[in-house]
Motif scaffolding. Sequence first.
Motif, short mmCIF file in Angstrom:
data_model
loop_
_atom_site.label_atom_id
_atom_site.label_comp_id
_atom_site.label_asym_id
_atom_site.label_seq_id
_atom_site.Cartn_x
_atom_site.Cartn_y
_atom_site.Cartn_z
N GLY A 48 0.68 -1.23 0.13
CA GLY A 48 0.05 0.10 -0.11
C GLY A 48 0.78 1.36 -0.01
O GLY A 48 0.21 2.41 -0.01
N ASN A 58 -4.05 16.34 -9.74
CA ASN A 58 -4.25 14.92 -10.19
C ASN A 58 -3.20 13.91 -9.79
O ASN A 58 -3.50 12.68 -9.52
N LYS A 63 2.67 4.31 -1.47
CA LYS A 63 2.85 4.92 -2.60
C LYS A 63 3.90 5.91 -2.67
O LYS A 63 4.61 6.17 -1.62
N ASN A 74 -3.68 12.82 -6.14
CA ASN A 74 -4.69 11.96 -6.09
C ASN A 74 -4.35 10.41 -6.62
O ASN A 74 -4.87 9.40 -5.64
N LEU A 75 -3.82 10.29 -7.46
CA LEU A 75 -3.21 9.01 -7.87
C LEU A 75 -2.15 8.46 -7.02
O LEU A 75 -2.40 7.33 -6.71
N LYS A 135 -2.60 9.11 -3.59
CA LYS A 135 -3.22 8.34 -2.61
C LYS A 135 -4.14 7.22 -2.88
O LYS A 135 -4.48 6.70 -1.96
N ASP A 136 -4.13 7.18 -4.13
CA ASP A 136 -4.87 5.73 -4.47
C ASP A 136 -3.90 4.92 -4.75
O ASP A 136 -4.32 3.60 -5.06
N GLY A 137 -2.59 4.87 -4.32
CA GLY A 137 -1.65 3.77 -4.26
C GLY A 137 -0.77 3.53 -5.61
O GLY A 137 -0.11 2.67 -5.75
N LYS A 138 -1.08 4.55 -6.41
CA LYS A 138 -0.23 4.48 -7.57
C LYS A 138 1.23 4.84 -7.49
O LYS A 138 1.32 5.93 -6.59
N ASP A 162 3.53 3.39 -12.43
CA ASP A 162 2.20 3.20 -13.04
C ASP A 162 2.05 4.37 -14.07
O ASP A 162 1.38 4.15 -14.92
N ASN A 188 1.14 15.73 2.29
CA ASN A 188 0.44 14.76 2.30
C ASN A 188 0.93 13.23 2.73
O ASN A 188 0.41 12.27 2.56
#
Length: 239
Positions: free
Chosen positions: A13, A79, A15, A82-83, A85-88, A42, A115
């Motif tokens: 998890g 953007n 990032k 956010n990516l 935070k999504d684990g990318k 990614d 962050n």
Amino acid sequence: KSNRRDGEKNKIGEKMLYIVGTPIGNMEDITYRAVKTLKSADYIFSEDTRVSRKLLAHYEIENTLYQYHEHNKSHQIENIINLLKDGKNIALITDAGTPCISDPGYELVDIAHQNDIKVVTIPGASSVIAGASISGLNLRRMAYEGFLPKKKGRQTLFNKLKEEERTIIILESPNRILRTLKDINEYLGNRYVVIARELTKVYEEVIRGNVIDLIDKIEKKPLKGEIVLLIKSKKEEEE
């Protein structure tokens, strides 16, 4: 995809924002780790995708490439965060060299830290360090100014540099180098300078001498290629 750091797996998890150094001219000036990172990330964000695609094609890196530059950074930072935070895992590269030195990358890195996103450096080429290393000047203390203001603030900056005692490093284009040398002569005097141009390329060249001599030389034969300009420290000039 496997996301590894020299054999060390990312925590589940976790990032990563990778700041990846790329060649400044010679395509071979890239580390194994940088290539592995660009293959496994990614997404890759670059200053100019047209330039970066050539590098990716050379190393057979098939990855999704998006733009991140001065004019779109406001919405792209959101953007990218956010990516992440999504684990990318995201890799940031610039047109050439190490990101976040003379481009907008530092804002992204700052917000990533805010962050609690892990930022990892993948070191590589840097025109500043490359030029400094072959200048023959004392670089124990240096003042990096990057690209000079074209109009507003230019005179103010040169007036401040009059008292700078460290070796000064400036990035310059072949179109403006003559003007900059004349400004150095006007504000700082006939200082000893070094021009390192076309670094790592076929026509790499180091030109050394007093400003007045170099002005005369370049007026007779204009230079080509991107330039790292170094001004000998005031302290050493006076010794």
